[in-house]
Design a protein around this motif. Sequence first.
Motif, PDB file in Angstrom:
ATOM      1  N   ARG A  59      -6.605  24.101  14.658  1.00  0.00           N
ATOM      2  CA  ARG A  59      -7.869  23.422  14.317  1.00  0.00           C
ATOM      3  C   ARG A  59      -7.631  22.320  13.291  1.00  0.00           C
ATOM      4  NH1 ARG A  59     -10.195  28.503  14.105  1.00  0.00           N
ATOM      5  NH2 ARG A  59     -11.016  28.896  16.186  1.00  0.00           N
ATOM      6  N   ASP A  60      -6.778  22.634  12.323  1.00  0.00           N
ATOM      7  CA  ASP A  60      -6.417  21.661  11.289  1.00  0.00           C
ATOM      8  C   ASP A  60      -5.710  20.458  11.925  1.00  0.00           C
ATOM      9  OD1 ASP A  60      -6.084  20.704   8.702  1.00  0.00           O
ATOM     10  OD2 ASP A  60      -4.161  21.733   8.425  1.00  0.00           O
ATOM     11  N   ALA A  61      -4.783  20.738  12.855  1.00  0.00           N
ATOM     12  CA  ALA A  61      -4.053  19.679  13.553  1.00  0.00           C
ATOM     13  C   ALA A  61      -5.020  18.818  14.376  1.00  0.00           C
ATOM     14  CB  ALA A  61      -2.981  20.284  14.453  1.00  0.00           C
ATOM     15  N   ALA A  62      -5.974  19.465  15.020  1.00  0.00           N
ATOM     16  CA  ALA A  62      -6.940  18.725  15.851  1.00  0.00           C
ATOM     17  C   ALA A  62      -7.737  17.768  14.975  1.00  0.00           C
ATOM     18  CB  ALA A  62      -7.882  19.705  16.569  1.00  0.00           C
ATOM     19  N   GLU A  63      -8.133  18.269  13.789  1.00  0.00           N
ATOM     20  CA  GLU A  63      -8.941  17.455  12.887  1.00  0.00           C
ATOM     21  C   GLU A  63      -8.140  16.281  12.328  1.00  0.00           C
ATOM     22  OE1 GLU A  63     -11.186  20.035  10.474  1.00  0.00           O
ATOM     23  OE2 GLU A  63     -12.055  18.414   9.278  1.00  0.00           O
ATOM     24  N   LYS A  64      -6.861  16.533  12.061  1.00  0.00           N
ATOM     25  CA  LYS A  64      -6.025  15.497  11.439  1.00  0.00           C
ATOM     26  C   LYS A  64      -5.496  14.485  12.449  1.00  0.00           C
ATOM     27  CE  LYS A  64      -4.304  17.617   7.212  1.00  0.00           C
ATOM     28  NZ  LYS A  64      -3.570  18.853   6.916  1.00  0.00           N
ATOM     29  N   LEU A  65      -5.148  14.954  13.659  1.00  0.00           N
ATOM     30  CA  LEU A  65      -4.397  14.089  14.566  1.00  0.00           C
ATOM     31  C   LEU A  65      -5.048  13.881  15.929  1.00  0.00           C
ATOM     32  CD1 LEU A  65      -1.485  12.679  14.571  1.00  0.00           C
ATOM     33  CD2 LEU A  65      -0.897  14.522  16.160  1.00  0.00           C
ATOM     34  N   LEU A  66      -5.601  14.942  16.503  1.00  0.00           N
ATOM     35  CA  LEU A  66      -6.036  14.842  17.910  1.00  0.00           C
ATOM     36  C   LEU A  66      -7.397  14.178  18.048  1.00  0.00           C
ATOM     37  CD1 LEU A  66      -4.887  18.368  19.178  1.00  0.00           C
ATOM     38  CD2 LEU A  66      -3.597  16.236  19.092  1.00  0.00           C
ATOM     39  N   ALA A  67      -8.280  14.400  17.075  1.00  0.00           N
ATOM     40  CA  ALA A  67      -9.622  13.814  17.161  1.00  0.00           C
ATOM     41  C   ALA A  67      -9.861  12.874  16.000  1.00  0.00           C
ATOM     42  CB  ALA A  67     -10.672  14.933  17.139  1.00  0.00           C
ATOM     43  N   ASN A  68     -10.633  11.851  16.244  1.00  0.00           N
ATOM     44  CA  ASN A  68     -11.170  11.012  15.173  1.00  0.00           C
ATOM     45  C   ASN A  68     -12.577  11.545  14.905  1.00  0.00           C
ATOM     46  OD1 ASN A  68     -12.445   9.152  13.623  1.00  0.00           O
ATOM     47  ND2 ASN A  68     -11.881   7.371  14.861  1.00  0.00           N
ATOM     48  N   THR A  69     -12.691  12.369  13.855  1.00  0.00           N
ATOM     49  CA  THR A  69     -13.934  13.122  13.678  1.00  0.00           C
ATOM     50  C   THR A  69     -15.121  12.263  13.240  1.00  0.00           C
ATOM     51  OG1 THR A  69     -13.214  13.741  11.457  1.00  0.00           O
ATOM     52  CG2 THR A  69     -12.769  15.306  13.217  1.00  0.00           C
ATOM     53  N   ASP A  75     -13.169  20.857  20.334  1.00  0.00           N
ATOM     54  CA  ASP A  75     -13.354  22.282  20.574  1.00  0.00           C
ATOM     55  C   ASP A  75     -11.977  22.894  20.825  1.00  0.00           C
ATOM     56  OD1 ASP A  75     -14.992  24.660  21.283  1.00  0.00           O
ATOM     57  OD2 ASP A  75     -14.049  24.342  23.240  1.00  0.00           O
ATOM     58  N   VAL A  76     -11.662  23.973  20.094  1.00  0.00           N
ATOM     59  CA  VAL A  76     -10.359  24.636  20.232  1.00  0.00           C
ATOM     60  C   VAL A  76     -10.584  26.028  20.804  1.00  0.00           C
ATOM     61  CG1 VAL A  76      -8.357  25.528  18.976  1.00  0.00           C
ATOM     62  CG2 VAL A  76      -9.413  23.379  18.253  1.00  0.00           C
ATOM     63  N   ARG A  77      -9.845  26.377  21.868  1.00  0.00           N
ATOM     64  CA  ARG A  77      -9.976  27.729  22.414  1.00  0.00           C
ATOM     65  C   ARG A  77      -8.666  28.176  23.055  1.00  0.00           C
ATOM     66  NH1 ARG A  77     -12.076  24.268  26.124  1.00  0.00           N
ATOM     67  NH2 ARG A  77     -11.388  24.578  28.272  1.00  0.00           N
ATOM     68  N   VAL A  78      -8.487  29.493  23.094  1.00  0.00           N
ATOM     69  CA  VAL A  78      -7.307  30.047  23.756  1.00  0.00           C
ATOM     70  C   VAL A  78      -7.564  29.993  25.260  1.00  0.00           C
ATOM     71  CG1 VAL A  78      -5.837  32.072  23.987  1.00  0.00           C
ATOM     72  CG2 VAL A  78      -6.873  31.527  21.783  1.00  0.00           C
ATOM     73  N   ASP A  79      -6.559  29.552  26.021  1.00  0.00           N
ATOM     74  CA  ASP A  79      -6.700  29.473  27.473  1.00  0.00           C
ATOM     75  C   ASP A  79      -6.815  30.886  28.035  1.00  0.00           C
ATOM     76  OD1 ASP A  79      -6.890  28.497  29.976  1.00  0.00           O
ATOM     77  OD2 ASP A  79      -4.831  27.775  30.124  1.00  0.00           O
ATOM     78  N   ALA A  80      -7.809  31.084  28.903  1.00  0.00           N
ATOM     79  CA  ALA A  80      -8.083  32.412  29.443  1.00  0.00           C
ATOM     80  C   ALA A  80      -6.935  32.922  30.325  1.00  0.00           C
ATOM     81  CB  ALA A  80      -9.384  32.385  30.237  1.00  0.00           C
ATOM     82  N   GLU A  81      -6.233  32.018  30.996  1.00  0.00           N
ATOM     83  CA  GLU A  81      -5.186  32.452  31.950  1.00  0.00           C
ATOM     84  C   GLU A  81      -4.018  33.149  31.254  1.00  0.00           C
ATOM     85  OE1 GLU A  81      -4.319  28.856  34.350  1.00  0.00           O
ATOM     86  OE2 GLU A  81      -6.445  28.494  33.927  1.00  0.00           O
TER      87      GLU A  81
END
Lengths: 81, 81
Positions: A59-69, A75-81
């Motif tokens: 979540r921290d990585a998503a906020e810092k790098l993956l998304a421009n908030t 949205d972060v979730r574990v893949d069901a498969e």
Amino acid sequence: MARVIVDVMPKPEILDPQGKAVTGALQRLGFTGLTVRQGKRFEIDVDGDVTPERLDEIRDAAEKLLANTVIEAFDVRVDAE
Amino acid sequence: MARVIVDVMPKPEILDPQGKAVTGALQRLGFTGLTVRQGKRFEIDVDGDVTPERLDEIRDAAEKLLANTVIEAFDVRVDAE
């Protein structure tokens, strides 16, 4: 190996020129009644188990790098498969 | 209004330079043990009900416009919410 999915989408109040272009192109191809918003999807393979701490880290990585908030929501979730 | 999600990802055998760049950037930021592949997510608002015929139409649209099926795989599903 566990997999975590991060979806990044433009916030509802933000214009989405890519989505608008796709919506227009679909209409011109004869696909009517569809409104598109375009975002990004990241599939993240995680070494080892996905613990709650590991998820917080992602979540921290998503906020810092993956998304421009400023303009995007994620949205972060574990893949069901 | 019903919503359909189309996920488009690079095929497993295809190099993914975007994902590779993100993987490297995460490592440099101290997020280790994560391997990323990057794709696209389309949120499609559909006028009226999502019938099986409508879903087939969206699959057709995904194949023609949203994904480059030479190098990308796509998945179409009705949003659970």
